[in-house]
Write a protein that holds these residues in place. Sequence first.
Motif, PDB file in Angstrom:
ATOM      1  N   GLU A 184      -9.076  -4.021   2.494  1.00  0.00           N
ATOM      2  CA  GLU A 184      -9.773  -4.110   1.207  1.00  0.00           C
ATOM      3  C   GLU A 184     -10.261  -2.731   0.766  1.00  0.00           C
ATOM      4  OE1 GLU A 184     -14.008  -5.802  -0.022  1.00  0.00           O
ATOM      5  OE2 GLU A 184     -12.620  -7.395   0.598  1.00  0.00           O
ATOM      6  N   ALA A 185     -10.855  -1.984   1.680  1.00  0.00           N
ATOM      7  CA  ALA A 185     -11.355  -0.639   1.357  1.00  0.00           C
ATOM      8  C   ALA A 185     -10.208   0.285   0.954  1.00  0.00           C
ATOM      9  CB  ALA A 185     -12.107  -0.062   2.552  1.00  0.00           C
ATOM     10  N   ALA A 186      -9.075   0.174   1.620  1.00  0.00           N
ATOM     11  CA  ALA A 186      -7.926   1.027   1.300  1.00  0.00           C
ATOM     12  C   ALA A 186      -7.482   0.827  -0.145  1.00  0.00           C
ATOM     13  CB  ALA A 186      -6.773   0.733   2.254  1.00  0.00           C
ATOM     14  N   GLY A 187      -7.452  -0.425  -0.595  1.00  0.00           N
ATOM     15  CA  GLY A 187      -7.091  -0.717  -1.981  1.00  0.00           C
ATOM     16  C   GLY A 187      -8.110  -0.166  -2.958  1.00  0.00           C
ATOM     17  N   ARG A 188      -9.364  -0.345  -2.629  1.00  0.00           N
ATOM     18  CA  ARG A 188     -10.453   0.121  -3.487  1.00  0.00           C
ATOM     19  C   ARG A 188     -10.487   1.642  -3.582  1.00  0.00           C
ATOM     20  NH1 ARG A 188     -14.021  -2.230  -0.737  1.00  0.00           N
ATOM     21  NH2 ARG A 188     -14.945  -0.454   0.315  1.00  0.00           N
ATOM     22  N   LEU A 189     -10.148   2.327  -2.472  1.00  0.00           N
ATOM     23  CA  LEU A 189     -10.224   3.782  -2.420  1.00  0.00           C
ATOM     24  C   LEU A 189      -8.925   4.476  -2.830  1.00  0.00           C
ATOM     25  CD1 LEU A 189     -12.221   4.038   0.921  1.00  0.00           C
ATOM     26  CD2 LEU A 189     -13.091   4.448  -1.388  1.00  0.00           C
ATOM     27  N   GLY A 190      -7.888   3.697  -3.100  1.00  0.00           N
ATOM     28  CA  GLY A 190      -6.633   4.280  -3.561  1.00  0.00           C
ATOM     29  C   GLY A 190      -5.796   4.944  -2.482  1.00  0.00           C
ATOM     30  N   TRP A 191      -5.939   4.481  -1.237  1.00  0.00           N
ATOM     31  CA  TRP A 191      -5.107   5.030  -0.177  1.00  0.00           C
ATOM     32  C   TRP A 191      -3.665   4.604  -0.403  1.00  0.00           C
ATOM     33  CZ3 TRP A 191      -8.448   3.448   4.666  1.00  0.00           C
ATOM     34  CH2 TRP A 191      -9.655   4.149   4.639  1.00  0.00           C
ATOM     35  N   THR A 192      -2.716   5.420   0.019  1.00  0.00           N
ATOM     36  CA  THR A 192      -1.294   5.169  -0.195  1.00  0.00           C
ATOM     37  C   THR A 192      -0.696   4.445   1.009  1.00  0.00           C
ATOM     38  OG1 THR A 192      -1.165   7.199  -1.496  1.00  0.00           O
ATOM     39  CG2 THR A 192       0.927   6.259  -0.709  1.00  0.00           C
ATOM     40  N   PRO A 193      -0.168   3.214   0.802  1.00  0.00           N
ATOM     41  CA  PRO A 193       0.438   2.493   1.927  1.00  0.00           C
ATOM     42  C   PRO A 193       1.710   3.182   2.415  1.00  0.00           C
ATOM     43  CG  PRO A 193       0.092   1.042   0.027  1.00  0.00           C
ATOM     44  CD  PRO A 193      -0.163   2.435  -0.428  1.00  0.00           C
ATOM     45  N   VAL A 194       1.925   3.151   3.718  1.00  0.00           N
ATOM     46  CA  VAL A 194       3.167   3.634   4.319  1.00  0.00           C
ATOM     47  C   VAL A 194       3.648   2.581   5.307  1.00  0.00           C
ATOM     48  CG1 VAL A 194       2.650   6.091   4.032  1.00  0.00           C
ATOM     49  CG2 VAL A 194       1.966   4.951   6.117  1.00  0.00           C
ATOM     50  N   ALA A 195       4.923   2.620   5.616  1.00  0.00           N
ATOM     51  CA  ALA A 195       5.508   1.646   6.530  1.00  0.00           C
ATOM     52  C   ALA A 195       4.936   1.820   7.937  1.00  0.00           C
ATOM     53  CB  ALA A 195       7.021   1.799   6.572  1.00  0.00           C
ATOM     54  N   PHE A 196       4.624   0.687   8.584  1.00  0.00           N
ATOM     55  CA  PHE A 196       4.153   0.723   9.972  1.00  0.00           C
ATOM     56  C   PHE A 196       5.221   1.416  10.809  1.00  0.00           C
ATOM     57  CE2 PHE A 196       4.023  -1.346  14.227  1.00  0.00           C
ATOM     58  CZ  PHE A 196       2.809  -0.828  14.635  1.00  0.00           C
ATOM     59  N   GLY A 197       4.795   2.312  11.661  1.00  0.00           N
ATOM     60  CA  GLY A 197       5.729   3.039  12.514  1.00  0.00           C
ATOM     61  C   GLY A 197       6.220   4.333  11.899  1.00  0.00           C
TER      62      GLY A 197
ATOM     63  N   THR B 222      -1.958   6.730   4.053  1.00  0.00           N
ATOM     64  CA  THR B 222      -2.436   8.101   3.968  1.00  0.00           C
ATOM     65  C   THR B 222      -3.605   8.045   2.993  1.00  0.00           C
ATOM     66  OG1 THR B 222      -0.845   8.632   2.219  1.00  0.00           O
ATOM     67  CG2 THR B 222      -0.220   9.194   4.479  1.00  0.00           C
ATOM     68  N   THR B 223      -4.638   8.780   3.282  1.00  0.00           N
ATOM     69  CA  THR B 223      -5.841   8.702   2.459  1.00  0.00           C
ATOM     70  C   THR B 223      -5.841   9.784   1.395  1.00  0.00           C
ATOM     71  OG1 THR B 223      -7.150  10.153   3.874  1.00  0.00           O
ATOM     72  CG2 THR B 223      -7.166   7.792   4.402  1.00  0.00           C
ATOM     73  N   ALA B 224      -6.591   9.532   0.370  1.00  0.00           N
ATOM     74  CA  ALA B 224      -6.802  10.547  -0.647  1.00  0.00           C
ATOM     75  C   ALA B 224      -7.800  11.557  -0.096  1.00  0.00           C
ATOM     76  CB  ALA B 224      -7.352   9.900  -1.918  1.00  0.00           C
ATOM     77  N   ALA B 225      -7.583  12.816  -0.387  1.00  0.00           N
ATOM     78  CA  ALA B 225      -8.556  13.825   0.019  1.00  0.00           C
ATOM     79  C   ALA B 225      -9.781  13.676  -0.884  1.00  0.00           C
ATOM     80  CB  ALA B 225      -7.964  15.212  -0.108  1.00  0.00           C
ATOM     81  N   ASP B 226     -10.896  13.336  -0.283  1.00  0.00           N
ATOM     82  CA  ASP B 226     -12.130  13.169  -1.048  1.00  0.00           C
ATOM     83  C   ASP B 226     -13.307  13.618  -0.195  1.00  0.00           C
ATOM     84  OD1 ASP B 226     -12.653  11.113   0.773  1.00  0.00           O
ATOM     85  OD2 ASP B 226     -12.076   9.532  -0.607  1.00  0.00           O
TER      86      ASP B 226
END
Length: 160
Positions: free
Chosen positions: A30-43, A61-65
């Motif tokens: 939930e936090a990842a969606g709210r913070l705009g993190w970019t999904p990547v494939a597991f592995g 991968t997270t946004a630099a903030d």
Amino acid sequence: MYAGVDVERALEAFHSTCLAHGPDFDQTTEAAGRLGWTPVAFGAFSDLSPIANVNDAKTWTTAADDTMPKGTIVEVTKGRLNGKAVQTCTVAMTDIDHEAFLKGFFTRTDAEKINENRDGTQISRLYILIAGGREQFVNLKFPASQTAEGSIVASSIADD
């Protein structure tokens, strides 16, 4: 002097994402969606999960903030460890002084080292601690050489 990621910021990123509440797959997703993190494939980033038997996983991968160092990778999993359902939370950061991170980790926690494995290039230490009102295992992986590029993979593992 090391010119990489601010160690206090890196420690806070691991603490607030993985330790404060213990690993929480749904809360982190939930936090990842709210913070705009970019999904990547597991592995996509090898060797992040601290457990082998993974049933579900999400990686970003997270946004630099202000809260996450640039290039931080976060992964949460649900799986089984020794027959028990567990959740994990991992924060991987590069360009960091891993020795300073380890010292700061001990300053902030009451972690007790229970195991250490070394291969030619990497050290993996397993700790036990109480954080967020839960018993957690923490796995810290970092380069075996002081002169190697600074990186740390910090994982928390707790019963589901």
